[in-house]
Design a protein around this motif. Structure first.
Motif, PDB file in Angstrom:
ATOM      1  N   LEU A  38       2.553   3.294   2.522  1.00 48.67           N
ATOM      2  CA  LEU A  38       1.442   4.063   1.953  1.00 48.67           C
ATOM      3  C   LEU A  38       1.313   3.915   0.450  1.00 48.67           C
ATOM      4  CD1 LEU A  38       1.853   7.349   4.036  1.00 48.67           C
ATOM      5  CD2 LEU A  38       0.302   5.436   4.459  1.00 48.67           C
ATOM      6  N   ALA A  39       2.047   2.974  -0.154  1.00 47.78           N
ATOM      7  CA  ALA A  39       1.975   2.822  -1.613  1.00 47.78           C
ATOM      8  C   ALA A  39       0.562   2.457  -2.052  1.00 47.78           C
ATOM      9  CB  ALA A  39       2.983   1.768  -2.080  1.00 47.78           C
ATOM     10  N   ASP A  40      -0.028   1.423  -1.440  1.00 50.95           N
ATOM     11  CA  ASP A  40      -1.395   1.026  -1.800  1.00 50.95           C
ATOM     12  C   ASP A  40      -2.396   2.111  -1.431  1.00 50.95           C
ATOM     13  OD1 ASP A  40      -0.461  -1.376  -2.758  1.00 50.95           O
ATOM     14  OD2 ASP A  40      -0.863  -2.477  -0.910  1.00 50.95           O
ATOM     15  N   TRP A  41      -2.157   2.780  -0.299  1.00 56.98           N
ATOM     16  CA  TRP A  41      -3.066   3.850   0.111  1.00 56.98           C
ATOM     17  C   TRP A  41      -3.088   4.979  -0.906  1.00 56.98           C
ATOM     18  CZ3 TRP A  41      -1.461   8.892   1.246  1.00 56.98           C
ATOM     19  CH2 TRP A  41      -2.477   9.749   1.712  1.00 56.98           C
ATOM     20  N   ARG A  42      -1.934   5.325  -1.462  1.00 53.30           N
ATOM     21  CA  ARG A  42      -1.921   6.408  -2.454  1.00 53.30           C
ATOM     22  C   ARG A  42      -2.782   6.056  -3.666  1.00 53.30           C
ATOM     23  NH1 ARG A  42       3.593   6.554  -0.769  1.00 53.30           N
ATOM     24  NH2 ARG A  42       4.055   8.492   0.370  1.00 53.30           N
TER      25      ARG A  42
ATOM     26  N   VAL B  93     -12.522  10.092   4.439  1.00 53.36           N
ATOM     27  CA  VAL B  93     -12.266   8.691   4.090  1.00 53.36           C
ATOM     28  C   VAL B  93     -10.788   8.486   3.762  1.00 53.36           C
ATOM     29  CG1 VAL B  93     -12.723   6.904   2.362  1.00 53.36           C
ATOM     30  CG2 VAL B  93     -14.606   8.204   3.342  1.00 53.36           C
ATOM     31  N   ILE B  94     -10.205   9.432   3.010  1.00 50.28           N
ATOM     32  CA  ILE B  94      -8.791   9.310   2.631  1.00 50.28           C
ATOM     33  C   ILE B  94      -7.904   9.335   3.872  1.00 50.28           C
ATOM     34  CG2 ILE B  94      -6.896  10.517   1.469  1.00 50.28           C
ATOM     35  CD1 ILE B  94      -8.896  11.318  -0.695  1.00 50.28           C
ATOM     36  N   LEU B  95      -8.158  10.290   4.786  1.00 46.78           N
ATOM     37  CA  LEU B  95      -7.326  10.399   5.989  1.00 46.78           C
ATOM     38  C   LEU B  95      -7.524   9.199   6.903  1.00 46.78           C
ATOM     39  CD1 LEU B  95      -7.721  14.208   6.805  1.00 46.78           C
ATOM     40  CD2 LEU B  95      -5.806  13.049   5.688  1.00 46.78           C
ATOM     41  N   GLU B  96      -8.775   8.727   7.033  1.00 43.51           N
ATOM     42  CA  GLU B  96      -9.019   7.556   7.861  1.00 43.51           C
ATOM     43  C   GLU B  96      -8.327   6.316   7.283  1.00 43.51           C
ATOM     44  OE1 GLU B  96     -10.227   8.863  11.011  1.00 43.51           O
ATOM     45  OE2 GLU B  96     -10.954   6.818  10.851  1.00 43.51           O
TER      46      GLU B  96
END
Length: 728
Positions: free
Chosen positions: A291-295, A37-40
């Motif tokens: 990638l700020a929100d993704w982190r 899920v994290i990588l996707e």
């Protein structure tokens, strides 16, 4: 347990191996799903950013092209005017276009286009003929400039874009757009030149306010940097950017990722070449900002996945320990059974009941531990669902929630066997209940099973929980179906029974009972199978076809309802299961059930709730649920601490307490609290409920529970003070 004990249990106990292997597999599956899920999510963030940059780049390229085209159209109009003026030689060009009228025309044309700084007419030898900025014209020769030499030596009708030139006086960078002027025979007469201040493009890009980490740059196709926002050193220089060059070799548009851009940051770059001019527009955004929100999201998902994996591992470890204890106890009981095999059958059945009671205590402990873990997992899943997630993340969380719900159903079955579930008994007409189930049973059992009813007309009413009785009949019917693989007859009968002495196979006291009999024409049971029929997890079905909790759940519900159960069976002849349920007299059936009326506080101050639980994870989860519903929360880790809070803080309006706690259980805490604060509302939260201790209590919440379930109990306990949980 020592390492040697664990090794022996692993070798000798199949359930232990299944529990540990299954727990390890599930934990790894949870972690793998979390990582996926994290990588996707990261890939989606980058893909979305690329699409956004490409769309923005298209718009910027069109704006830039229109700016250059506006200047080019001015130059083309001037070339057409020169031809209309009858210029047929270099001498005519100098003579006709050197006057003040031409100067005013050039000045007027330049004034209408903001990006056009100046327009110049240049003779065939390179000196200036006319200039929109000054008149008379300064003595300047540009024969050494790249645009003059290129157009002098090449007969072309296309515009030429020069390399940027830095103004020595102002320090600003200028880009020249030039067009060749030829006589009718094609000989070079001169050129017309438009000067563009490159700060115009920086101002244009700055006005877009793309946000931190973004950048826009304008290049010549050969790699010369023309303009950039935010500004950097290097305007007018050539940058050998390999990714930039390779992308534009295959197409005039593309997107790529670079580890080191011209300002040193890792960036996603969308590049597009202008269709009619040798220029390229790049729009970039740094990976850190993309990638700020993704982190932040991935950290939440990662923590949730690790917690779930740890919870699964802890459950597997607890199951393995419980299985070890259970098997040790089973071995001890089996050895004892061999020593007393010659005793009378009634004494043996009493022993069997004692054995099941002991196993019931074990399963109660398992269910209690399960429910505490599931409460913490379920609560934290609900809080994760409050966060904004991607669709893929929501599907993963929904899958975890489905697994938690299935585990909650399993603990409910364990509690039914151990007689620790919370029942709601009432006066029930068993004939009507069974009659309503008939069609559902026929569709469930299939066409090969014939269902027959033998219901007594004047049947007494029974004091039971109707929902649990439906589950009992359904469980027995499904067991009967499995015992008749080739088809047969299922008979459900009811009768009144008066017991004058304990029924053989049961320890029923004398009295009047309502009897339900469920019989089949199936394979029957051997003595060994009959002896273990009520053991939890015991099943004769192949792997994956049964949990072994069906008859044990029936046994637990009947025992908890103060009834009894008896099995009559013979191999290849069938089985009859007789269930004795307590009769209810008419006076009791008509008596209303009285529950304490909650008192509504008119105090305008915020409602303050005390949460009491000895399990830290459950206590923190319940406190977070209460806090999310808009209440003031105070926590206590045991009964003594809770009573100290009540004595010191008169602002506490309600107590939420666990039932099973060391030293002081929930019932004892409630008794002391009501002595100190009469009328204080108390909600009991329990993984298993001691019905006798909680009889008469209005608000009991069974673990595991969701936030909405807690909000519903609070509405009952604090009418007028609880906001709708959906709005909180």
């Amino acid at each position: 347990m020592t390492g040697r004990d664990w090794a022996r249990q692993w070798r000798d106990s199949r359930p232990t191996r299944w529990a540990i292997a299954g727990g390890a597999f599930l934990a790894m599956l949870v972690l793998a799903t979390t990582l996926f899920v994290i990588l996707e999510t990261r890939a989606k963030e980058i893909a979305d950013s690329k699409r956004e940059l490409m769309t923005l780049n298209l718009s910027l390229a069109e704006q830039t092209a229109r700016a250059i085209q506006g200047v080019d159209l001015i130059l083309g109009g001037i070339v057409d005017q020169v031809k209309a003026d009858g210029v047929e030689s270099a001498e005519d060009f100098e003579r006709v276009e050197a006057g003040s009228m031409t100067y005013r025309q050039l000045k007027a044309r330049a004034a209408d286009v903001p990006q056009l700084d100046a327009v110049t007419m240049i003779a065939a030898d390179g000196h200036l003929i006319n200039f929109s900025r000054y008149y008379p014209i300064p003595t300047v020769n540009v024969a050494d400039r790249d645009y003059f030499q290129a157009l002098r030596d090449t007969a072309t009708s296309r515009p030429y874009l020069s390399a940027p030139v830095e103004n020595r006086g102002t320090g600003t960078w200028t880009l020249y757009v030039a067009r060749r002027i030829s006589d009718p025979s094609g000989r070079f007469v001169g050129l017309v030149l438009g000067a563009i201040n490159l700060s115009y493009f920086e101002d244009l890009y700055k006005a877009l306010q793309l946000g931190p980490g973004s950048g826009i740059s304008l290049w010549r196709r050969d790699g010369i940097l023309l303009a950039r926002y935010p500004s950097i050193e290097g305007i007018g220089k050539i940058f050998q950017i390999k990714s930039f060059t390779e992308t534009l070799l295959h197409s005039d548009v593309g997107v790529y990722e670079t580890a080191a851009s011209i300002d040193g940051y890792s960036r996603i770059v969308a590049t597009r070449a202008l269709r009619d001019y040798p220029m390229v527009v790049n729009v970039t955004r740094s990976l850190d900002d993309i990638l700020a929100d993704w982190r932040q999201t991935s950290s939440v998902i990662g923590v949730a996945g690790i917690l779930c994996a740890l919870a699964v591992a802890l459950v597997a470890w607890a199951l393995a320990r419980q299985f070890g204890t259970y098997e040790s106890l089973s071995r001890a009981l089996g050895e004892k059974a061999e020593a007393v095999l010659a005793r009378e059958r009634a004494e043996g059945q009493l022993y069997q009941s004692q054995k099941l009671d002991a196993v019931g205590q074990l399963t109660t402990g398992i269910a209690h531990d399960f429910n505490n873990l599931l409460t913490a997992i379920m609560g934290n899943l609900e809080f994760l669902n409050f966060e904004k997630q991607s669709a893929r993340t929501e599907r993963s969380l929904a899958a975890i929630q489905k697994a938690v719900d299935r585990a909650a159903t399993l603990t409910g079955q364990l509690l039914a066997f151990s007689r620790k579930q919370h029942l709601s008994p009432e006066a029930v007409d068993l004939n009507g209940l069974i009659g309503n189930m008939t069609e559902m049973l026929r569709s469930t059992l299939g066409g090969t099973i014939r269902v027959e009813l033998a219901l007594r007309a004047d049947l007494w009413r029974a004091l039971v929980d109707p929902v649990q009785i439906e589950l009992v009949v359904l469980n027995l019917a499904i067991n009967a179906r499995d015992a008749m693989p080739a088809g047969g007859v299922l008979t459900i009968a009811t009768d009144n029974a008066a017991i004058g002495e304990p029924v053989r196979h049961d320890d029923l006291p004398a009295g009047e009972y309502v009897l339900i009999s469920v019989g089949d024409t199936g394979t029957g049971m051997t003595d060994d199978v009959l002896a273990r029929a009520f053991d939890p997890f015991f099943t004769t079905k192949p792997p994956g076809k049964g949990t072994g909790l069906g008859l044990s759940q029936v046994y637990g519900m009947v025992q908890q309802s103060s009834g009894g159960i008896r099995i009559e069976t013979a191999v290849d002849q069938g089985t009859i299961v007789r269930i004795y349920l307590p009769r209810i007299v008419a006076a009791t059936a008509e008596a209303p059930i009285v529950t304490p009326a909650p008192t509504a506080s008119m105090d305008p101050r915020p409602t303050r709730i005390l949460v009491v639980d000895d399990d830290p994870s459950v206590r923190e989860t319940v406190a977070e649920m209460v806090d999310s519903l808009g209440f003031s929360v105070l926590s206590a880790e045991n009964g003594h601490q809770a009573l100290d809070h009540l004595a010191a803080d008169r602002s506490i309006d309600l107590v939420i307490t666990d039932f099973a706690m060391p030293e002081l259980n929930g019932a004892e805490v409630a008794r002391c609290a009501r002595h100190m604060r009469p009328g204080l509302p108390i909600i009991f939260v329990t993984g298993f409920a001691d019905v006798e201790s909680l009889r008469g209590e209005a608000w009991v919440l069974q673990k595991p529970f969701r936030r909405d379930g807690l909000a519903a109990k609070l509405r009952l306990a604090l009418p007028g003070q609880v906001a709708d949980a959906a709005r909180s």
